[in-house]
Scaffold this motif. Structure first.
Motif, short mmCIF file in Angstrom:
data_model
loop_
_atom_site.label_atom_id
_atom_site.label_comp_id
_atom_site.label_asym_id
_atom_site.label_seq_id
_atom_site.Cartn_x
_atom_site.Cartn_y
_atom_site.Cartn_z
N GLY A 197 -6.22 -18.74 -44.98
CA GLY A 197 -7.30 -19.34 -44.21
C GLY A 197 -7.24 -18.90 -42.77
O GLY A 197 -6.22 -18.42 -42.28
N ALA A 198 -8.36 -19.07 -42.09
CA ALA A 198 -8.44 -18.67 -40.69
C ALA A 198 -7.54 -19.54 -39.82
O ALA A 198 -7.11 -20.63 -40.22
N SER A 199 -7.26 -19.05 -38.63
CA SER A 199 -6.44 -19.80 -37.68
C SER A 199 -7.13 -21.11 -37.33
O SER A 199 -8.33 -21.16 -37.08
N GLY A 200 -6.35 -22.20 -37.32
CA GLY A 200 -6.90 -23.48 -36.92
C GLY A 200 -7.50 -24.30 -38.03
O GLY A 200 -8.14 -25.32 -37.78
N THR A 201 -7.29 -23.91 -39.30
CA THR A 201 -7.89 -24.64 -40.42
C THR A 201 -6.96 -25.71 -40.99
O THR A 201 -7.34 -26.43 -41.91
N ASP A 233 4.74 -19.30 -41.53
CA ASP A 233 3.37 -19.12 -41.06
C ASP A 233 3.17 -17.68 -40.58
O ASP A 233 4.09 -17.08 -40.02
N GLU A 234 1.97 -17.15 -40.81
CA GLU A 234 1.63 -15.76 -40.47
C GLU A 234 2.62 -14.78 -41.09
O GLU A 234 3.20 -13.92 -40.42
N ASP A 251 -5.76 -10.35 -44.47
CA ASP A 251 -6.10 -9.95 -45.84
C ASP A 251 -4.90 -9.21 -46.42
O ASP A 251 -4.72 -8.00 -46.22
N LEU A 252 -4.04 -9.94 -47.13
CA LEU A 252 -2.82 -9.33 -47.65
C LEU A 252 -3.10 -8.30 -48.73
O LEU A 252 -2.35 -7.33 -48.89
N ASP A 253 -4.19 -8.48 -49.51
CA ASP A 253 -4.54 -7.48 -50.52
C ASP A 253 -4.80 -6.13 -49.86
O ASP A 253 -4.35 -5.08 -50.36
N ALA A 254 -5.52 -6.15 -48.74
CA ALA A 254 -5.79 -4.90 -48.02
C ALA A 254 -4.51 -4.34 -47.43
O ALA A 254 -4.30 -3.11 -47.43
#
Length: 449
Positions: free
Chosen positions: A176-180, A246-247, A290-293
């Motif tokens: 998810g995006a940062s801050g979600t 995280d990250e 995007d870990l797949d990328a």
């Protein structure tokens, strides 16, 4: 009658009182001609909306009694939407009424149709606020995972998924995006699990690459310059508990190899030591990348990805959670108003409209920061769109369905025109309509290529 929306009309002119009663026949109408009668109705009936004439006896030619009535109503029922009407020094009266907590203002002579729209909108906002308070109360009572405050089906689905996997000893990846709220959800997962150890979090992007290995695996005394004592790493500290990475996408490739070994064998070695240490910890990780990328580009190990992503949960952005922005905004305002003892305790109508309309690119973190600043900067009892720094930054969402459709059409046409660089045929193709239909819509909405 008790299930109808209750409207109190405070008006000393009997003729106007009858006219207003007739105009609002769709509501449960109560009337009062003075402050004493108005307060009696407030106590007995608890109306959601009040229309209040400021010129009440014993001061029918002034505003003193009207303002006193307004203050008393709001002290007894602060959630009531009070719409003030006056013909006495309208501008000054408007400013004072809003400062005292009035929801809206209308100048006499009264236009019944226009006032009817204001009253309808007041009921709508009151209902939204009541529902948000109900959801906030339910969330803070622990009905939602980890204290997560939400009423959106999209987010409730996520919390139910996490609750289901919490008891299974598998690795979980939160995307998810940062801050979600990824860390909040990770804590909730840990609390719902059977693990009795600590919840240990580390932000892999916040630690320099040269220090990250030491932070994760620990080090022995003298292992490197500055290592004056033996230090346990985050993995070891999470023994019997949960390690939140995280990250994870920011972990460098050489360290990914060592992390993969730990996940496979469940043993670590501190820097400067060859003694294996067995560690039983559950790994939960998160990233906005995007870990797949990254795997396809050989920037993230595929075998590590599959070790970490036994269960993948995608977290919706705040913009994808309808209604949650207003719900969270009220929670944060109550929190910071209490912490900093500020006077602002609610949102003005323009602030609520701006909150609903804004896209929140920074998600919940941006919302919390704006509300915290607004709680400090607000001068009255109500936080405005200007206090949130959202004034003129977002189009308010119309309640009227026809207006909402027109707003959506306008935005879609403008966007398509920009994409097609003003070309009408290209714009029509993008919108999936014919050129004559596009011309008709542009004419109706006064849009130019």
């Amino acid at each position: 009658m008790t299930d109808m929306k209750k409207l109190l009309i405070v008006e000393d002119d009997a003729g106007l009182q009858r006219q207003l009663r007739w105009a609002y026949e769709g509501y449960a109408i109560h009337t009062a001609a003075n402050r004493e009668e108005a307060i009696a109705v407030i106590r007995a009936e608890e109306p959601q909306v009040v229309t209040l004439d400021l010129g009440l006896p014993p001061d029918p030619d002034g505003t003193t009694e009207g303002f006193a009535t307004l203050e008393t109503i709001l002290s007894l029922a602060p959630d009531t939407k009070v719409i003030v009407a006056s013909g006495h020094g309208a501008h000054e009266s408007m400013l004072k009424a809003i400062a005292l907590g009035a929801w809206d203002f209308y100048q006499k002579p009264i236009d019944i149709d226009a006032l009817g729209l204001i009253v309808a909108r007041a009921f709508h906002v009151h209902a939204l606020e009541a529902e948000n308070r109900r959801l906030a109360g339910r969330a803070e009572a622990g009905a939602v995972l980890g204290g997560m405050i939400t009423g959106a089906p999209e987010m409730l689905k996520v919390t139910r998924t996490i609750e289901r996997v919490a008891g299974a000893d598998v690795s979980v990846m939160l995307l998810g995006a940062s801050g979600t709220g990824k860390e909040l959800l990770a804590r909730g997962l840990h609390e719902k699990s059977r693990r009795k150890g600590a919840f240990v979090a580390i932000n892999c992007a916040a630690i320099p690459e040269t220090l990250l290995e030491s932070e994760l695996f620990g080090h022995e005394k003298g292992a490197f310059t500055g290592a004056v004592k033996t230090t346990e790493g985050k993995i070891e500290l999470a023994q019997g508990g949960t390690l939140f990475l995280d990250e994870i996408g920011d972990v460098p490739l050489p360290l990914q190899v060592k992390l993969l070994r730990f996940l496979q064998e469940r043993v670590i070695e501190r820097i400067g030591s060859r003694k294996p240490i067995a560690v039983d910890t559950r790994v939960v990780c998160a990233t906005h990348q995007d870990l797949d990328a990254m795997v396809a580009e050989n920037r993230f190990r595929e075998d590590l990805y599959y070790r970490l992503a036994e269960i993948v949960v995608r977290i919706p952005s705040l913009a994808e959670r309808p209604g949650d922005a207003g719900l969270l905004a009220r929670h944060f305002l109550q929190k910071y108003a209490a912490q900093m003892n500020t006077g602002a305790r609610s949102f003005a109508p323009d602030a609520l409209a701006a909150i609903d309309a804004w896209g929140w690119p920074g998600n919940v973190r941006e919302l919390e920061n704006r509300v915290k600043r607004a709680a400090i900067m607000a001068e009255g009892k109500h936080v405005t769109a200007a206090d949130l720094d959202l004034e003129n930054k977002a189009d308010p969402i119309p309640i009227n369905l026809k207006a909402a459709r027109e707003l959506a059409d306008r935005k879609a046409i403008r966007h398509a025109l920009a994409r097609a660089e003003g070309n009408i045929s290209g714009t029509a193709r993008l919108l999936g309509i014919s050129r004559p239909t596009l011309y008709d819509l542009m004419k109706a909405y006064d849009l130019q290529p």
